[in-house]
Write a protein that holds these residues in place. Structure first.
Motif, PDB file in Angstrom:
ATOM      1  N   LEU A 191     -31.789  -1.393  39.876  1.00  0.00           N
ATOM      2  CA  LEU A 191     -30.351  -1.578  40.115  1.00  0.00           C
ATOM      3  C   LEU A 191     -29.894  -0.832  41.375  1.00  0.00           C
ATOM      4  CD1 LEU A 191     -27.531  -2.544  39.083  1.00  0.00           C
ATOM      5  CD2 LEU A 191     -27.366  -0.326  37.935  1.00  0.00           C
ATOM      6  N   ALA A 192     -30.323   0.433  41.507  1.00  0.00           N
ATOM      7  CA  ALA A 192     -29.924   1.238  42.668  1.00  0.00           C
ATOM      8  C   ALA A 192     -30.381   0.572  43.961  1.00  0.00           C
ATOM      9  CB  ALA A 192     -30.497   2.647  42.553  1.00  0.00           C
ATOM     10  N   GLU A 230     -19.083  -2.948  34.822  1.00  0.00           N
ATOM     11  CA  GLU A 230     -18.130  -2.089  35.556  1.00  0.00           C
ATOM     12  C   GLU A 230     -16.736  -2.709  35.481  1.00  0.00           C
ATOM     13  OE1 GLU A 230     -18.716   0.804  36.860  1.00  0.00           O
ATOM     14  OE2 GLU A 230     -20.879   0.913  37.168  1.00  0.00           O
ATOM     15  N   ARG A 272     -28.329  -2.671  44.639  1.00  0.00           N
ATOM     16  CA  ARG A 272     -26.978  -2.340  45.115  1.00  0.00           C
ATOM     17  C   ARG A 272     -26.967  -2.116  46.620  1.00  0.00           C
ATOM     18  NH1 ARG A 272     -23.375  -2.335  41.469  1.00  0.00           N
ATOM     19  NH2 ARG A 272     -23.385  -1.099  39.562  1.00  0.00           N
ATOM     20  N   ARG A 273     -28.100  -1.617  47.152  1.00  0.00           N
ATOM     21  CA  ARG A 273     -28.184  -1.372  48.607  1.00  0.00           C
ATOM     22  C   ARG A 273     -28.753  -2.567  49.350  1.00  0.00           C
ATOM     23  NH1 ARG A 273     -28.901   4.787  49.765  1.00  0.00           N
ATOM     24  NH2 ARG A 273     -28.049   5.656  47.852  1.00  0.00           N
ATOM     25  N   ALA A 328     -24.691  -5.225  35.564  1.00  0.00           N
ATOM     26  CA  ALA A 328     -24.022  -3.953  35.863  1.00  0.00           C
ATOM     27  C   ALA A 328     -22.625  -4.195  36.431  1.00  0.00           C
ATOM     28  CB  ALA A 328     -24.863  -3.134  36.844  1.00  0.00           C
ATOM     29  N   ASP A 329     -22.503  -5.164  37.348  1.00  0.00           N
ATOM     30  CA  ASP A 329     -21.199  -5.464  37.951  1.00  0.00           C
ATOM     31  C   ASP A 329     -20.207  -5.954  36.898  1.00  0.00           C
ATOM     32  OD1 ASP A 329     -22.004  -4.673  40.431  1.00  0.00           O
ATOM     33  OD2 ASP A 329     -22.311  -6.692  41.239  1.00  0.00           O
ATOM     34  N   ALA A 336     -24.041   3.035  33.545  1.00  0.00           N
ATOM     35  CA  ALA A 336     -22.656   2.824  33.990  1.00  0.00           C
ATOM     36  C   ALA A 336     -21.693   3.656  33.141  1.00  0.00           C
ATOM     37  CB  ALA A 336     -22.304   1.346  33.911  1.00  0.00           C
ATOM     38  N   LEU A 358     -28.216  -6.300  38.519  1.00  0.00           N
ATOM     39  CA  LEU A 358     -27.009  -6.029  39.301  1.00  0.00           C
ATOM     40  C   LEU A 358     -25.832  -6.838  38.761  1.00  0.00           C
ATOM     41  CD1 LEU A 358     -25.778  -4.567  41.709  1.00  0.00           C
ATOM     42  CD2 LEU A 358     -26.635  -6.381  43.201  1.00  0.00           C
ATOM     43  N   ASN A 388     -31.625  -8.498  40.867  1.00  0.00           N
ATOM     44  CA  ASN A 388     -30.317  -9.131  41.032  1.00  0.00           C
ATOM     45  C   ASN A 388     -29.680  -9.475  39.691  1.00  0.00           C
ATOM     46  OD1 ASN A 388     -30.363  -8.948  43.828  1.00  0.00           O
ATOM     47  ND2 ASN A 388     -31.522 -10.862  44.022  1.00  0.00           N
ATOM     48  N   GLU A 401     -30.999   7.835  44.069  1.00  0.00           N
ATOM     49  CA  GLU A 401     -29.979   7.636  45.108  1.00  0.00           C
ATOM     50  C   GLU A 401     -30.196   8.640  46.241  1.00  0.00           C
ATOM     51  OE1 GLU A 401     -27.788   5.287  45.269  1.00  0.00           O
ATOM     52  OE2 GLU A 401     -27.535   4.532  43.225  1.00  0.00           O
TER      53      GLU A 401
END
Lengths: 193, 193
Positions: free
Chosen positions: A91-92, B54, A95-96, B50-51, B92, B47, B44, A54
Motif C-alpha cells: 500500500l505504501a 479513508e 500510494r507513491r 484503503a482509499d 488506516a 490502494l 492497486n 515510509e
C-alpha cells in the motif's frame, strides 16, 4: 535500478535497498530489520512497520518495491500477520506510484543460489558473496530482503521482455480477430474479390 | 458508540457503520460493498480498499473499527488477499488513533444468531431483523459487515469488564509479589516484627 526488498513480517521485517549496476553487478545500499513487540496490538504493529517503510522510502527513493509473496506457512496465525505486513508495505509503495513486484521464496532462492530449495545458510552465503559484503547479514530476514532486491534486479529484464512479448501477442490476436470478423461479415454476401 | 464494521476482501469488501443505542438497540447508519477488479495489480487493489476506507472514516467518524479476523480459507491465495485487505484497514484506523478490534466469524455469528455455526442466510435474516431494515442487505459481505458492527457493540461491555478484571488481577499479583519479596529480604536477618 534501485530496489527496496522487503521480507515481510511483524516480529521481524527485513528491509534492504539494492542498486543494480552494469551486467549482473549489484550493490548493497542499506539493510536492516524492523521489529515489533509480539504483545503489542496488531494494528499498532502494522503501523510501526508502515512508519518504518515510509521512512525508508523517503530516505532511499527506490524505483521498485519487491516483496516476498507469502503463500502459506506452518503457523496460520503467523502467515496472516505476514500477509498483513506485506499488504501495508504494498500500500505504501502504491500510494507513491512505485512499481510493486512480488516474488515467491523459491524464485528468490533460485535467483541467488541456482536452486529454489536452497536453505537459509546457502542464501545468506550467496548474498554475502554477490554483494561483496565483509560479513554475513544477520538475521536471516535481512539476508532475505537483500536476496529479494537482487532477485528483482536480475529478473527485471526478463519480466520486461515477457511483458513486451505478451503485448505483441495480444496485438497480433486482436488483428487476427479483426481480419476474421471482416472475412465473416463479407462471406454471407458471397462477394469474392 | 459508533462502530465501523469491515468484512475484509479484495474482490468484495463489506463496510458498514452501526450505532449502538440504549440497551441492545442498534441502528444502521450506512452499508456498502467496495469492489476491486480481479485483474488489477494487488498493490492497486489494496490502494482502492484503503482509499474507500479513508473516505468512510472521514464521513462517519466511528469510535471503533471492528474487522473480521481471518484464520484460513480453502483457497490460500484468497486468504492472503483477505488478510492483506484487513491489514490496510487496521493500519488506516491505527493511523487515526482509533480502537481496532478483531472478531472471529464464529463470534460474529454467535452474537447475532446465537450459534457460531449459523449459515449466511441466517446471519442476513437476523441482521435485517435486529437493525429493522426494510430489505435484506446484499451481498452477504454487506450483511457480514453489519453483523460485525452489532457484534462489537454487544461484546464491548464484556470486553471492558474483562480488561478491568485483568488489570485488577495484574495489580493484585504485583502487590503479592512485592510483599513476598519484602518477607524474603527480611527473613535472613532474623528480624521478626
Amino acid at each position: 535500478m534501485r530496489v527496496l526488498g522487503v521480507d515481510p513480517g511483524l516480529t521481524r521485517c527485513g528491509i534492504a535497498v539494492v542498486d543494480g549496476g552494469t551486467g549482473r553487478s549489484v550493490r548493497c545500499v542499506a539493510v536492516d530489520v524492523v521489529r515489533t513487540p509480539a504483545d503489542a496490538e496488531l494494528a499498532n504493529r502494522l503501523l510501526a512497520v508502515a512508519d518504518a517503510l515510509e521512512d525508508w522510502l523517503d530516505r532511499h527513493r527506490p524505483d521498485v518495491v519487491a516483496i516476498e509473496r507469502v503463500f502459506s506457512q506452518h503457523n496460520v496465525r503467523t502467515a496472516m500477520g505476514t500477509a498483513q505486513a506485506a499488504g501495508v508495505v504494498a500500500l505504501a509503495a502504491a500510494r507513491r506510484g512505485l512499481t510493486v513486484a512480488f516474488h515467491t521464496p523459491s524464485e528468490v532462492k533460485a535467483a541467488v543460489t541456482g536452486s529454489g530449495r536452497a536453505d537459509k545458510a546457502q542464501v545468506t552465503a550467496m548474498v554475502t558473496r554477490l554483494l561483496g559484503l565483509t560479513e554475513a547479514p544477520r538475521p536471516a530476514d535481512a539476508a532475505d530482503a537483500l536476496a529479494l532486491g537482487i532477485c528483482h534486479i536480475w529478473r527485471a529484464p526478463m519480466r520486461a521482455r515477457l511483458a513486451e512479448a505478451e503485448a505483441k501477442a495480444t496485438e497480433l490476436a486482436r488483428r487476427h480477430k479483426a481480419r476474421l470478423a471482416q472475412a465473416t461479415s463479407n462471406s454471407p454476401k458471397g462477394t469474392k474479390q
